[in-house]
Enzyme design. Structure first.
Site, PDB file in Angstrom:
ATOM      1  N   HIS A 205       0.865  -1.171   0.000  1.00 58.19           N
ATOM      2  CA  HIS A 205       0.000   0.000   0.000  1.00 58.19           C
ATOM      3  C   HIS A 205       0.910   1.233   0.000  1.00 58.19           C
ATOM      4  CE1 HIS A 205      -3.086  -2.813   1.060  1.00 58.19           C
ATOM      5  NE2 HIS A 205      -3.995  -1.894   1.324  1.00 58.19           N
ATOM      6  N   GLU A 208      -2.014   6.025  -0.527  1.00 59.64           N
ATOM      7  CA  GLU A 208      -3.453   6.000  -0.205  1.00 59.64           C
ATOM      8  C   GLU A 208      -3.710   7.266   0.628  1.00 59.64           C
ATOM      9  OE1 GLU A 208      -4.630   2.902   2.558  1.00 59.64           O
ATOM     10  OE2 GLU A 208      -6.769   3.158   2.129  1.00 59.64           O
ATOM     11  N   ASP A 286     -11.143  -3.654  -1.763  1.00 56.08           N
ATOM     12  CA  ASP A 286     -10.408  -3.347  -0.527  1.00 56.08           C
ATOM     13  C   ASP A 286     -11.015  -4.072   0.680  1.00 56.08           C
ATOM     14  OD1 ASP A 286      -8.308  -2.224   0.855  1.00 56.08           O
ATOM     15  OD2 ASP A 286      -9.057  -0.178   0.834  1.00 56.08           O
ATOM     16  N   ASP A 287     -12.034  -3.486   1.321  1.00 52.12           N
ATOM     17  CA  ASP A 287     -12.681  -4.089   2.505  1.00 52.12           C
ATOM     18  C   ASP A 287     -14.188  -3.994   2.292  1.00 52.12           C
ATOM     19  OD1 ASP A 287     -10.258  -4.376   4.448  1.00 52.12           O
ATOM     20  OD2 ASP A 287     -10.107  -2.349   3.638  1.00 52.12           O
TER      21      ASP A 287
HETATM   22  N1  ADE Z   1      -5.981  -2.859   5.911  1.00 49.17           N
HETATM   23  C1  ADE Z   1      -7.210  -3.133   5.491  1.00 49.17           C
HETATM   24  N2  ADE Z   1      -7.635  -2.193   4.636  1.00 49.17           N
HETATM   25  C2  ADE Z   1      -6.626  -1.296   4.509  1.00 49.17           C
HETATM   26  C3  ADE Z   1      -6.449  -0.114   3.759  1.00 49.17           C
HETATM   27  N3  ADE Z   1      -7.385   0.383   2.956  1.00 49.17           N
HETATM   28  N4  ADE Z   1      -5.272   0.547   3.892  1.00 49.17           N
HETATM   29  C4  ADE Z   1      -4.326   0.086   4.697  1.00 49.17           C
HETATM   30  N5  ADE Z   1      -4.442  -1.021   5.414  1.00 49.17           N
HETATM   31  C5  ADE Z   1      -5.588  -1.723   5.318  1.00 49.17           C
HETATM   32 ZN    ZN Z   2      -6.089  -2.157   1.159  1.00 48.24          ZN
END
Ligand code: ADE
Ligand code: ZN
Length: 347
Positions: A205, A208, A286-287
């Protein structure tokens, strides 16, 4: 030759849903829906801080990455046994199959679990068995990417790598996630070098919430094969040109970026500019349990919000997902052919 420009906007949502695609940025713990959190909490005798599914879901109002991570790590505390990891990943694969995901590369955060005394074997084998069943039942291929938590030390990353080595055959690569600001890629230079020696692919990552400079150092110091997010590259035109020249993929997650306040709305997302600059951008969830949608929700809502995105960009994004995936050439060619068939049928 497919005439992509003849495909009207009214046909886009169905096409975006139907096109075969690879998902390359999904934290499997971020696919844990509140209903499953409550079910696993009951199964394992874990007391949750929220009285109901509705109350938990109502708490999903984030102001930045850290405010999300606090709730995300609390949610993951219900995962204790191999069966829990299997059930979580299986629920994701059912969604992925419905979204025409043909290949998925799953991130997992072992330190979130080993720190609570969960054996890494339970984590990896639970996920691996779900991957096997997804292939048998849905024909979905998948790979596992072990992520190091960047708010912890490099020494802790080395420790979890050591614990994971007996299961090396189940891993395609390693990644770097969690709180970005104040934890630059340089902090993990030695552990990433070791992982590359072990033949693991590497992703991180970067850009972001953190500055564009973290994208440069993920490439220069960690020698990553892909950048996760990377959207802040637009602040540095020289970096955009570099990413394009390297054909360095970016795994972009539009709904996540809005939920974590990287952009005020989908209409202000920079995905069109990234594609216009020739970057190998991809769309991912992502989540998804926390950010309001799975991969097709990301595609459909982003295309709805951005009139610059049409059938040509849909095709390019799906193509990029296969180009950026860690699979062998023969499989990649099979998917690219299938993608062209779907678009030719729509033209
Ligand atoms: N862990 C889970 N989602 C994340 C995200 N968007 N950025 C960094 N760590 C994460
Ligand atoms: Zn992520």
């Amino acid at each position: 030759m497919i005439d992509l420009d003849r495909i009207g906007r009214d046909r886009l949502p169905a096409l975006l849903r139907a096109m075969p695609k690879a998902e390359l940025h999904i934290h499997i713990e971020g696919s844990l829906e509140p209903e499953l959190i409550f079910k696993l909490a009951e199964r394992n005798g874990v007391k949750l801080a929220y009285p109901s599914v509705e109350a938990l879901r109502a708490a999903y109002a984030f102001t930045d990455l850290q405010s999300f991570l606090d709730i995300y790590y609390a949610g993951a505390s219900v995962l204790q046994k191999e069966a829990d990891f299997f059930d979580m990943a299986w629920a994701y694969f059912e969604k992925a199959a419905a979204d025409n995901v043909v290949h998925a590369e799953l991130f997992f955060d072992p330190q979130t679990h080993t720190e609570r005394g969960v054996p890494i074997e339970a984590v990896i084998l639970g996920l691996h068995h779900a991957c096997q069943r997804a292939h048998a039942e849905f024909g979905i291929t998948s790979r596992l990417i072990l992520c190091f938590l960047r708010h912890l030390s490099e020494e802790a990353a080395f420790e979890v790598l050591e614990q994971a080595l007996p299961y090396r055959e189940y891993l395609i690569g390693v990644g770097l996630d969690s709180s970005e600001r104040g934890h630059p890629p340089e902090k993990f230079a030695r552990v990433f070098a070791r992982c590359r020696e072990l033949g693991l692919r590497t992703v991180a990552h970067a850009g972001e919430e953190g500055p564009p400079a973290y994208i440069d150092s993920a490439i220069d110091v960690l020698k990553v094969d892909r950048i996760d997010h990377g959207v802040r590259c637009v602040e540095d035109p020289g970096l955009v040109a570099r990413l394009a020249a390297l054909r360095m993929p970016l795994t972009v997650c539009p709904l996540s970026n809005v939920k974590l306040c990287v952009y005020p709305s989908l209409g202000q997302h920079q995905l069109p500019a990234l594609l216009e600059a020739g970057l190998v951008a991809t769309v991912n969830s992502d989540d998804p349990a926390y950010f309001g949608g799975y991969i097709n929700d990301n595609f459909v809502q982003t295309f709805e919000a951005l009139p610059q995105l049409g059938a040509r960009q849909a095709w390019q994004l799906a193509r990029n997902s296969f180009e950026a995936s860690f699979v062998d050439e023969a499989l990649r060619e099979t998917w690219l052919r299938r993608l062209d068939e779907v678009f030719a049928g729509a033209g």
